[in-house]
Scaffold this active site. Structure first.
Site, PDB file in Angstrom:
ATOM      1  N   ARG A   1       0.812  -1.238   0.000  1.00 21.63           N
ATOM      2  CA  ARG A   1       0.000   0.000   0.000  1.00 21.63           C
ATOM      3  C   ARG A   1       0.836   1.274   0.000  1.00 21.63           C
ATOM      4  NH1 ARG A   1      -2.679  -3.281   3.681  1.00 21.63           N
ATOM      5  NH2 ARG A   1      -4.531  -4.228   2.781  1.00 21.63           N
TER       6      ARG A   1
ATOM      7  N   LYS B   1       2.305  11.377 -11.378  1.00 19.79           N
ATOM      8  CA  LYS B   1       1.460  10.446 -12.141  1.00 19.79           C
ATOM      9  C   LYS B   1       2.266   9.182 -12.392  1.00 19.79           C
ATOM     10  CE  LYS B   1      -1.935  13.107 -14.762  1.00 19.79           C
ATOM     11  NZ  LYS B   1      -2.402  13.461 -16.119  1.00 19.79           N
TER      12      LYS B   1
ATOM     13  N   GLU C   1       8.468  18.446 -25.253  1.00 28.64           N
ATOM     14  CA  GLU C   1       7.763  18.750 -23.992  1.00 28.64           C
ATOM     15  C   GLU C   1       8.227  20.092 -23.418  1.00 28.64           C
ATOM     16  OE1 GLU C   1       5.174  17.168 -23.013  1.00 28.64           O
ATOM     17  OE2 GLU C   1       5.338  15.111 -23.796  1.00 28.64           O
TER      18      GLU C   1
ATOM     19  N   LYS D   1       6.122  22.972 -14.344  1.00 27.95           N
ATOM     20  CA  LYS D   1       5.319  21.796 -13.995  1.00 27.95           C
ATOM     21  C   LYS D   1       4.963  21.805 -12.509  1.00 27.95           C
ATOM     22  CE  LYS D   1       4.022  17.239 -14.769  1.00 27.95           C
ATOM     23  NZ  LYS D   1       4.302  15.966 -15.403  1.00 27.95           N
TER      24      LYS D   1
ATOM     25  N   GLU E   1      -5.671  16.683 -11.257  1.00 29.44           N
ATOM     26  CA  GLU E   1      -6.434  17.052 -12.451  1.00 29.44           C
ATOM     27  C   GLU E   1      -7.920  17.212 -12.134  1.00 29.44           C
ATOM     28  OE1 GLU E   1      -4.218  15.531 -16.060  1.00 29.44           O
ATOM     29  OE2 GLU E   1      -6.201  14.723 -16.414  1.00 29.44           O
TER      30      GLU E   1
ATOM     31  N   ARG F   1      -4.396  21.322 -14.565  1.00 27.35           N
ATOM     32  CA  ARG F   1      -3.387  20.363 -15.030  1.00 27.35           C
ATOM     33  C   ARG F   1      -3.615  19.937 -16.481  1.00 27.35           C
ATOM     34  NH1 ARG F   1      -0.269  15.776 -11.414  1.00 27.35           N
ATOM     35  NH2 ARG F   1       1.016  15.042 -13.115  1.00 27.35           N
TER      36      ARG F   1
ATOM     37  N   ASN G   1      -1.677  18.842 -21.475  1.00 28.97           N
ATOM     38  CA  ASN G   1      -2.062  18.027 -22.630  1.00 28.97           C
ATOM     39  C   ASN G   1      -2.010  18.802 -23.940  1.00 28.97           C
ATOM     40  OD1 ASN G   1      -2.622  15.694 -21.125  1.00 28.97           O
ATOM     41  ND2 ASN G   1      -4.613  16.523 -20.536  1.00 28.97           N
TER      42      ASN G   1
ATOM     43  N   HIS H   1      -1.474  17.130 -27.310  1.00 28.06           N
ATOM     44  CA  HIS H   1      -1.614  15.692 -27.111  1.00 28.06           C
ATOM     45  C   HIS H   1      -2.826  15.087 -27.821  1.00 28.06           C
ATOM     46  CE1 HIS H   1       1.583  16.380 -24.296  1.00 28.06           C
ATOM     47  NE2 HIS H   1       1.590  15.125 -23.894  1.00 28.06           N
TER      48      HIS H   1
ATOM     49  N   HIS I   1      -1.518  12.037 -29.640  1.00 27.54           N
ATOM     50  CA  HIS I   1      -1.863  10.660 -29.263  1.00 27.54           C
ATOM     51  C   HIS I   1      -2.478   9.909 -30.442  1.00 27.54           C
ATOM     52  CE1 HIS I   1      -1.979  11.392 -24.628  1.00 27.54           C
ATOM     53  NE2 HIS I   1      -0.794  10.984 -25.046  1.00 27.54           N
TER      54      HIS I   1
ATOM     55  N   HIS J   1       7.123  10.242 -28.753  1.00 25.00           N
ATOM     56  CA  HIS J   1       5.996  10.947 -28.143  1.00 25.00           C
ATOM     57  C   HIS J   1       6.136  12.456 -28.369  1.00 25.00           C
ATOM     58  CE1 HIS J   1       2.879  11.855 -25.235  1.00 25.00           C
ATOM     59  NE2 HIS J   1       3.722  12.603 -24.548  1.00 25.00           N
TER      60      HIS J   1
HETATM   61  P1  NAD Z   1      11.671   5.832 -22.186  1.00 27.33           P
HETATM   62  O1  NAD Z   1      11.630   5.654 -20.746  1.00 27.33           O
HETATM   63  O2  NAD Z   1      11.267   4.692 -23.052  1.00 27.33           O
HETATM   64  O3  NAD Z   1      13.131   6.318 -22.578  1.00 27.33           O
HETATM   65  C1  NAD Z   1      13.441   6.527 -23.937  1.00 27.33           C
HETATM   66  C2  NAD Z   1      14.628   5.667 -24.365  1.00 27.33           C
HETATM   67  O4  NAD Z   1      15.809   6.283 -23.886  1.00 27.33           O
HETATM   68  C3  NAD Z   1      14.630   4.265 -23.810  1.00 27.33           C
HETATM   69  O5  NAD Z   1      15.135   3.387 -24.784  1.00 27.33           O
HETATM   70  C4  NAD Z   1      15.595   4.343 -22.625  1.00 27.33           C
HETATM   71  O6  NAD Z   1      16.196   3.114 -22.342  1.00 27.33           O
HETATM   72  C5  NAD Z   1      16.583   5.340 -23.149  1.00 27.33           C
HETATM   73  N1  NAD Z   1      17.304   6.124 -22.162  1.00 27.33           N
HETATM   74  C6  NAD Z   1      16.818   6.753 -21.066  1.00 27.33           C
HETATM   75  N2  NAD Z   1      17.783   7.455 -20.480  1.00 27.33           N
HETATM   76  C7  NAD Z   1      18.906   7.284 -21.205  1.00 27.33           C
HETATM   77  C8  NAD Z   1      20.234   7.769 -21.125  1.00 27.33           C
HETATM   78  N3  NAD Z   1      20.589   8.654 -20.191  1.00 27.33           N
HETATM   79  N4  NAD Z   1      21.135   7.364 -22.050  1.00 27.33           N
HETATM   80  C9  NAD Z   1      20.778   6.507 -23.036  1.00 27.33           C
HETATM   81  N5  NAD Z   1      19.530   6.037 -23.187  1.00 27.33           N
HETATM   82  C10 NAD Z   1      18.614   6.407 -22.277  1.00 27.33           C
HETATM   83  O7  NAD Z   1      10.765   7.057 -22.682  1.00 27.33           O
HETATM   84  P2  NAD Z   1      10.636   8.566 -22.152  1.00 27.33           P
HETATM   85  O8  NAD Z   1      10.466   9.370 -23.378  1.00 27.33           O
HETATM   86  O9  NAD Z   1      11.664   8.903 -21.174  1.00 27.33           O
HETATM   87  O10 NAD Z   1       9.240   8.506 -21.383  1.00 27.33           O
HETATM   88  C11 NAD Z   1       8.064   8.136 -22.064  1.00 27.33           C
HETATM   89  C12 NAD Z   1       7.094   7.566 -21.064  1.00 27.33           C
HETATM   90  O11 NAD Z   1       6.809   8.596 -20.121  1.00 27.33           O
HETATM   91  C13 NAD Z   1       5.780   7.141 -21.672  1.00 27.33           C
HETATM   92  O12 NAD Z   1       5.415   5.894 -21.149  1.00 27.33           O
HETATM   93  C14 NAD Z   1       4.789   8.202 -21.197  1.00 27.33           C
HETATM   94  O13 NAD Z   1       3.484   7.709 -21.035  1.00 27.33           O
HETATM   95  C15 NAD Z   1       5.400   8.613 -19.895  1.00 27.33           C
HETATM   96  N6  NAD Z   1       5.054   9.974 -19.452  1.00 27.33           N
HETATM   97  C16 NAD Z   1       4.621  10.118 -18.187  1.00 27.33           C
HETATM   98  C17 NAD Z   1       4.309  11.374 -17.701  1.00 27.33           C
HETATM   99  C18 NAD Z   1       3.899  11.520 -16.271  1.00 27.33           C
HETATM  100  O14 NAD Z   1       3.483  12.612 -15.869  1.00 27.33           O
HETATM  101  N7  NAD Z   1       4.018  10.481 -15.476  1.00 27.33           N
HETATM  102  C19 NAD Z   1       4.451  12.499 -18.518  1.00 27.33           C
HETATM  103  C20 NAD Z   1       4.918  12.323 -19.821  1.00 27.33           C
HETATM  104  C21 NAD Z   1       5.223  11.046 -20.280  1.00 27.33           C
END
Ligand code: NAD
Length: 367
Positions: A125, A147, A189, A231, A241, A246, A250, A253, A257, A270
């Site tokens: 939990r 999130k 972003e 942020k 949200e 918040r 988006n 997006h 998306h 993304h």
């Molecule tokens: P990711 O975690 O897949 O990382 C992108 C790629 O970069 C991966 O292959 C990873 O292994 C690699 N990588 C990461 N750090 C590295 C480094 N320092 N050197 C070399 N390679 C590295 O993707 P992302 O773009 O970081 O995140 C996308 C995810 O985030 C999605 O699932 C999305 O839904 C989520 N997201 C969440 C929020 C939130 O508020 N929680 C907001 C935006 C996106």
């Protein structure tokens, strides 16, 4: 360059620090000790790309603080944000004897952060949780705000929890190994935050975009700090949200998306899909919210200079509208967009299907 601290404040729960700086992963153990004082054990969750690069540094720092430390490495990629992977993590947590005082350290991009955060939120939990983002997107967006989620076959991020970390350690030196695609993804972003954030951030970014694209350390640091401040303000105003504030996150997006879904997840990053969505949403803003046309050109130029050129993707308006229908932001069957009327001014508007079709027609003709 010294590190910078940004505090994320809440009215009804503890605040936490986001620290941005080069080399600070080496001190993550001290920060875990300070922010999760009850912890005897730490579990680092990372992915298969990040583990060979930075896992040793994180584990050594935690062990140096006397924390019993182990790690789990998940396969890199969105596919790991799954029920199956979460279940493996829960079982590994139990096998390692993690108790309620343990602390999870998410070392990686947004995938690791979302998944590890949800594991920390749900195991017994809720146990301690620290974010150590290593992708630009994770530093400027996903590691801040609480999130956490996994994907379900029915859609992205459909199961999750709001669960704030105790500390965020954004070590900018880890960005040296990030490839160009992921770099540009994070820049998408940052651009989103700047347009919504207001004149100061937007015009600073316009002026410094080429240095950000070249990864000038000073500019990178400042872009991350400005994005985190933005942020943190949004999240402080509307953590879960509820008030609508918040929703500004988006921006870009709704179309973004839909493109990710239609092209197939992973085909475009993304951030690249969001950038395309920002171009589209601002054009809607000109038509529906009196946004100045000059701003469209400024935003286009900004995205171009960050390596986020228009996507060579097109689909029929009907296909896009169908894909938009499953968007979580829709209400009563209406497709909604975050639409700027200017830099720093936005609203969430439902857009009638015939108007949307007209704009999507123009968008696909421009391809
Ligand atoms: P990711 O975690 O897949 O990382 C992108 C790629 O970069 C991966 O292959 C990873 O292994 C690699 N990588 C990461 N750090 C590295 C480094 N320092 N050197 C070399 N390679 C590295 O993707 P992302 O773009 O970081 O995140 C996308 C995810 O985030 C999605 O699932 C999305 O839904 C989520 N997201 C969440 C929020 C939130 O508020 N929680 C907001 C935006 C996106």
């Amino acid at each position: 360059m010294p590190s910078t601290k940004v505090v994320v404040n809440f009215a009804d729960k503890p605040s936490y620090d986001v620290r941005v700086g080069a080399g600070i992963l080496q001190a993550v153990g001290q920060r875990v000790r300070a922010t999760c004082p009850q912890a005897h054990q730490a579990l680092v969750i990372t992915d298969s790309n990040v583990a060979p690069l930075y896992l040793d540094a994180a584990v050594s720092s935690l062990k140096a603080e006397g924390l019993r430390t182990s790690s789990i490495t998940i396969p890199a990629g969105e596919e790991s944000k799954s029920v199956a992977c979460l279940s493996e993590i829960w079982q590994a947590m139990a096998q390692k004897g993690l108790d309620r005082s343990a602390c999870v350290v998410a070392l990686g991009g947004g995938v690791v952060g979302d998944l590890a955060g949800f594991a920390a939120a749900t195991y017994m939990r809720g146990i301690g949780f620290v974010q150590a983002p290593t992708s630009l997107l994770a530093m400027v967006d996903s590691s801040v705000g609480g999130k956490t989620a996994i994907d379900l076959p029915a859609g992205k991020n459909l199961a999750g929890a709001f669960y704030q970390p105790a500390y965020v350690c954004a070590d900018t030196s880890t960005l040296a190994t990030l490839n160009q695609r992921e770099w540009a993804c994070g820049c998408g972003e940052i651009a989103k935050s700047a347009v919504i954030g207001g004149d100061d951030f937007f015009f600073w970014l316009v002026e410094h975009a080429s240095r950000l694209a070249e990864r000038d350390p000073e500019v990178v640091n400042e872009a991350i700090v400005r994005s985190v401040v933005f942020k943190a303000d949004v999240v402080a105003a509307d953590e879960q949200e509820r008030s609508g504030t918040r929703e500004c996150l988006n921006y870009g997006h709704t179309l973004g998306h839909a493109i990710e879904k239609l092209a197939g997840y992973g085909v475009y990053s993304h951030g690249a899909a969001v950038a395309e969505g920002m171009r589209f949403a601002l054009r809607l803003g000109v038509a529906l919210a009196d946004a100045p046309i000059d701003l469209v050109h400024e935003q286009d130029a900004l995205l171009d200079s960050l390596g986020l050129e228009p996507l060579a993707f097109s689909a029929s308006p009907s296909q896009i509208i169908d894909a938009m229908r499953s968007d979580k932001k829709n209400r009563d069957g209406q497709i909604r967009f975050v639409i700027p009327s200017d830099v720093g001014a936005w609203s969430v508007l439902p857009v009638e299907e015939d108007i949307l079709r007209e704009h999507l027609d123009a968008w696909s003709r421009s391809k």
